[in-house]
Motif scaffolding. Structure first.
Motif, PDB file in Angstrom:
ATOM      1  N   PRO A 277       3.484  -0.259  -6.796  1.00 52.06           N
ATOM      2  CA  PRO A 277       3.018  -1.541  -7.913  1.00 52.06           C
ATOM      3  C   PRO A 277       1.220  -1.545  -7.713  1.00 52.06           C
ATOM      4  CG  PRO A 277       3.641  -2.246  -5.512  1.00 52.06           C
ATOM      5  CD  PRO A 277       3.920  -0.805  -5.851  1.00 52.06           C
ATOM      6  N   GLY A 278       0.963  -2.027  -8.944  1.00 52.61           N
ATOM      7  CA  GLY A 278      -0.649  -2.412  -9.212  1.00 52.61           C
ATOM      8  C   GLY A 278      -1.069  -3.575  -8.735  1.00 52.61           C
ATOM      9  N   PRO A 279      -2.290  -3.835  -8.791  1.00 49.59           N
ATOM     10  CA  PRO A 279      -2.794  -5.230  -8.370  1.00 49.59           C
ATOM     11  C   PRO A 279      -2.427  -6.415  -9.289  1.00 49.59           C
ATOM     12  CG  PRO A 279      -4.593  -3.629  -8.633  1.00 49.59           C
ATOM     13  CD  PRO A 279      -3.381  -2.992  -9.119  1.00 49.59           C
ATOM     14  N   GLN A 280      -1.937  -6.083 -10.434  1.00 46.49           N
ATOM     15  CA  GLN A 280      -1.444  -7.358 -11.204  1.00 46.49           C
ATOM     16  C   GLN A 280       0.005  -7.152 -11.669  1.00 46.49           C
ATOM     17  OE1 GLN A 280      -4.361  -6.309 -14.517  1.00 46.49           O
ATOM     18  NE2 GLN A 280      -5.624  -7.949 -13.729  1.00 46.49           N
ATOM     19  N   ASP A 281       0.928  -6.309 -10.932  1.00 52.58           N
ATOM     20  CA  ASP A 281       2.199  -6.406 -10.982  1.00 52.58           C
ATOM     21  C   ASP A 281       2.889  -7.762 -10.349  1.00 52.58           C
ATOM     22  OD1 ASP A 281       2.752  -4.180 -12.802  1.00 52.58           O
ATOM     23  OD2 ASP A 281       2.507  -2.779 -11.162  1.00 52.58           O
ATOM     24  N   PRO A 282       4.018  -8.063 -10.359  1.00 53.79           N
ATOM     25  CA  PRO A 282       4.649  -9.395  -9.656  1.00 53.79           C
ATOM     26  C   PRO A 282       4.570  -8.931  -8.251  1.00 53.79           C
ATOM     27  CG  PRO A 282       5.984  -8.533 -11.579  1.00 53.79           C
ATOM     28  CD  PRO A 282       5.082  -7.647 -11.454  1.00 53.79           C
ATOM     29  N   GLY A 283       4.204  -9.948  -7.303  1.00 50.82           N
ATOM     30  CA  GLY A 283       4.369 -10.033  -6.012  1.00 50.82           C
ATOM     31  C   GLY A 283       3.930 -11.461  -5.373  1.00 50.82           C
TER      32      GLY A 283
ATOM     33  N   GLY B 179       1.381 -12.608  -4.124  1.00 49.54           N
ATOM     34  CA  GLY B 179      -0.221 -12.810  -3.854  1.00 49.54           C
ATOM     35  C   GLY B 179      -0.713 -11.542  -3.768  1.00 49.54           C
ATOM     36  N   ASN B 180      -2.023 -11.505  -4.346  1.00 48.43           N
ATOM     37  CA  ASN B 180      -2.639 -10.092  -4.430  1.00 48.43           C
ATOM     38  C   ASN B 180      -3.315  -9.910  -2.793  1.00 48.43           C
ATOM     39  OD1 ASN B 180      -3.678  -7.909  -5.358  1.00 48.43           O
ATOM     40  ND2 ASN B 180      -5.650  -8.909  -6.180  1.00 48.43           N
ATOM     41  N   ILE B 181      -2.333  -9.684  -2.008  1.00 46.11           N
ATOM     42  CA  ILE B 181      -2.854  -9.419  -0.452  1.00 46.11           C
ATOM     43  C   ILE B 181      -2.410  -8.143  -0.093  1.00 46.11           C
ATOM     44  CG2 ILE B 181      -2.503 -10.240   2.019  1.00 46.11           C
ATOM     45  CD1 ILE B 181      -2.117 -13.035   0.752  1.00 46.11           C
ATOM     46  N   LEU B 182      -2.903  -7.159   0.585  1.00 49.76           N
ATOM     47  CA  LEU B 182      -2.639  -5.906   1.047  1.00 49.76           C
ATOM     48  C   LEU B 182      -1.841  -6.009   2.436  1.00 49.76           C
ATOM     49  CD1 LEU B 182      -5.695  -3.716   0.104  1.00 49.76           C
ATOM     50  CD2 LEU B 182      -3.339  -3.760  -1.335  1.00 49.76           C
ATOM     51  N   PRO B 183      -0.653  -5.115   2.571  1.00 49.04           N
ATOM     52  CA  PRO B 183      -0.253  -4.269   1.684  1.00 49.04           C
ATOM     53  C   PRO B 183       0.858  -5.214   0.726  1.00 49.04           C
ATOM     54  CG  PRO B 183       0.868  -3.960   3.721  1.00 49.04           C
ATOM     55  CD  PRO B 183      -0.299  -4.793   3.998  1.00 49.04           C
ATOM     56  N   ARG B 184       1.024  -4.622  -0.684  1.00 51.17           N
ATOM     57  CA  ARG B 184       1.933  -5.271  -1.448  1.00 51.17           C
ATOM     58  C   ARG B 184       3.196  -4.775  -1.235  1.00 51.17           C
ATOM     59  NH1 ARG B 184      -0.405  -8.101  -5.588  1.00 51.17           N
ATOM     60  NH2 ARG B 184       1.544  -7.601  -7.101  1.00 51.17           N
ATOM     61  N   PRO B 185       4.341  -5.630  -1.310  1.00 53.47           N
ATOM     62  CA  PRO B 185       5.514  -5.266  -1.299  1.00 53.47           C
ATOM     63  C   PRO B 185       5.968  -4.752  -2.575  1.00 53.47           C
ATOM     64  CG  PRO B 185       5.459  -7.671  -1.489  1.00 53.47           C
ATOM     65  CD  PRO B 185       4.167  -7.026  -1.529  1.00 53.47           C
TER      66      PRO B 185
ATOM     67  N   MET C  32      -5.971  -9.128   3.396  1.00 52.37           N
ATOM     68  CA  MET C  32      -5.043  -8.417   3.757  1.00 52.37           C
ATOM     69  C   MET C  32      -4.103  -8.981   4.913  1.00 52.37           C
ATOM     70  SD  MET C  32      -7.251  -5.776   6.220  1.00 52.37           S
ATOM     71  CE  MET C  32      -8.337  -5.205   4.671  1.00 52.37           C
ATOM     72  N   TYR C  33      -3.039  -8.801   5.049  1.00 53.52           N
ATOM     73  CA  TYR C  33      -2.309  -9.375   6.212  1.00 53.52           C
ATOM     74  C   TYR C  33      -2.754  -8.780   7.487  1.00 53.52           C
ATOM     75  CZ  TYR C  33       1.064 -10.886   2.858  1.00 53.52           C
ATOM     76  OH  TYR C  33       1.833 -11.331   1.576  1.00 53.52           O
ATOM     77  N   TRP C  34      -3.588  -9.698   8.539  1.00 55.32           N
ATOM     78  CA  TRP C  34      -3.987  -8.969   9.749  1.00 55.32           C
ATOM     79  C   TRP C  34      -3.109  -8.414  10.355  1.00 55.32           C
ATOM     80  CZ3 TRP C  34      -5.961 -14.610  10.738  1.00 55.32           C
ATOM     81  CH2 TRP C  34      -6.814 -15.304  10.010  1.00 55.32           C
TER      82      TRP C  34
END
Length: 522
Positions: free
Chosen positions: A361-367, A369-375, A457-459
């Motif tokens: 997935p890219g930064p603007q694909d559904p998910g 929130g824009n937090i790393l890592p993206r599912p 990012m998720y800590w």
């Protein structure tokens, strides 16, 4: 011959602080005597690793423990052939923490929740990054302790690392010092250097910046003098990086990368042979594949038509997967686009039978929130693809791919733009930016060395963004111009935007580790 093997076994165990009972030593000698010298060293590393994983109450190893370790290693070797291709999502990456007392990486037990309830989780992120870089720096030839009996020229070339508390606790003139720490802005407009022992204010007006992109929260080696409570910087550089081979030689067969194997597959002779024999295996990499654009779909048809006669081992397709990621019809458009893509691929049976399709997935694909890592992109949008293309995988951003003995990291992020925008000292030669970016990533041992307030990012998942040990290939999919560069035996590439950059993409040949620039012309 047996006596030589036995001596090698005993000395290897002693190096790891272990000693063998007579029955264990005799058993291992019988098992390992038929092996060649190279195979013997490989198996000894695996067996010692297997022994250390067991709950030992003493450093004395008996036959029962040795048998269990050998059995586990044998099972691992037999399973290697089934692990030629593994796609590892970011949430499955193993968690290791460096123990400074034991000087080794230990697995961290328990699952990490994304929304951590531990208030120390953020501090642990930077403390763990510091520990990894500190141990790596201290093993570097410039900083490792001087060996007794070394001549004066060797001793003169060594440098000494000092903690921040050494500066704060001294009133005398200390001369030139080198400190490893994290750059941070505790007060607006003022930079500080922080490590686990304290914080000191920096004066960087006369600083000479070495190669790299320096941002807030990056770790640096700062050289300068300490006067009147301020560390006056003469030179700033990154902690020295090291090739993956050096890391693995030091820490043994620990599987940092992830996947089903309990040990690293780097030493697998079977997989190395498979890798060499598959001369035709290739990976096709595209980014910004806008499936809602007829022009893009037309070019994809040409691409699939050309490769159907010689199917690649894998297509790596990175988002964004729509050209307009916002608006009331976005979700409907995305679902319809994936349905159209599935129909397109179905026209080429050789690709469906032989090629894997990996979607990142890219930064603007559904998910969420824009937090790393993206599912991965939710299955409600992608079910049409997974039904018609059995070898398709929708994974996380970033993700990891294990192909035979090669380790590959794929990351879709506009890194160049964000790193340059947040850089403290932007290089004058902008053509050199990709090289500087890659050196920064490897030096920081992190795929996204951007301040967390810029790129959240998720800590508890920061370990999944580590680049340690250094992988074989990094795909840094970016809308920036395409590039390919190498550092520390790691190849880094950016296929650039397929939709924006005249339908350009990259092809990687694992058997020779070569990359090709490709383009679909009219």
């Amino acid at each position: 011959m047996a006596a030589t093997v036995r001596g090698k076994i005993v000395s290897t165990f002693k190096l790891h602080g272990l000693s063998l009972k007579t029955d264990a030593s005799k058993f291992l000698t019988e098992v390992l005597s038929p092996l060649t010298e190279v195979e013997l060293e490989d198996w000894l590393d695996k067996i010692v690793e297997g022994v250390q994983k067991q709950p030992l109450t003493t450093s004395l190893v008996d036959r029962e423990i040795a048998e269990q370790a050998v059995q586990e290693c044998s099972q691992t070797s037999e399973e290697d052939g089934d692990k030629a291709f593994t796609i590892i999502d970011a949430f499955s990456v193993p968690r290791f923490t460096f123990n400074p007392d034991r000087k080794k990486f230990l697995p961290k037990s328990g699952s990490a929740s994304l929304l951590a309830n531990n208030p120390n989780a953020k501090a642990e992120v930077f403390r763990e990054r510091y520990n990894i870089l500190h141990q790596r720096t201290m093993r570097h030839e410039l900083f490792s302790p001087v060996v007794e009996g070394a001549n004066q020229s060797q001793a003169a070339e060594k440098f000494s690392l000092k903690p921040v508390e050494f500066l704060l606790g001294s009133t005398a003139n200390l001369g030139q010092l080198i400190v490893l720490g994290m750059m941070t802005q505790i007060k607006e407009g003022k930079y500080f250097l922080e490590d686990p022992t304290g914080v000191v204010e920096l004066d960087m007006r006369q600083a000479n910046f070495h190669t790299g992109l320096y941002t807030e929260n990056c770790f640096v080696l700062a050289e300068g003098t300490y006067e009147d409570g301020v560390f006056r910087i003469k030179a700033l550089g990154f902690p020295p990086a090291e090739p993956g081979l050096v890391t693995r030689n030091h820490f043994g067969s620990v599987n940092f990368f992830g996947g089903p194997s309990s040990t690293s597959l780097k030493a697998s002779a079977k997989l190395k042979a498979v890798e060499r024999e598959n001369n035709d295996a290739m990976f096709v990499m595209l980014s910004d594949v806008w499936l809602d654009q007829p022009r893009v779909m037309e070019k994809l048809r040409a691409l699939f038509s050309g490769y159907s006669a010689m199917p690649p081992a894998m297509f790596i397709l990175c988002g964004n997967f729509t050209s307009e990621p916002h608006g009331p019809n976005h979700y409907h458009t995305l679902k319809g686009s994936f349905q159209a893509f599935a129909k397109l691929v179905a026209e080429f049976p050789p690709l469906i039978e032989n090629s894997r399709f990996v979607f990142v997935p890219g930064p603007q694909d559904p998910g969420p929130g824009n937090i790393l890592p993206r599912p991965p992109i939710p299955s409600i949008f992608t079910s049409a693809v997974t039904e018609k293309v059995p070898l398709s995988v929708f994974t996380t951003n970033p993700c990891r791919i294990q192909y035979c003995t090669q380790e590959i990291i794929v990351f879709r992020e506009d890194l160049v733009n964000k790193m340059c925008r947040n850089s403290i000292n932007l290089p004058k030669d902008l053509k050199d930016i990709p090289v500087q970016l890659v050196k920064t990533i490897l030096a920081q041992a992190h795929i996204c060395p951007i301040p967390p307030h810029v790129r959240p990012m998720y800590w508890t998942q920061d370990h999944s963004l580590r680049v340690y040990p250094v992988p074989d290939l990094m795909v840094l999919a970016d809308k920036y111009d395409p590039y390919t560069c190498s550092s520390l035996e790691c190849v880094c590439t950016n296929p650039s935007s397929f939709a924006r950059n005249e339908f350009a993409f990259k092809v990687y040949w694992p058997s020779t580790r070569e990359l090709e620039d490709c383009k679909i012309t009219d």
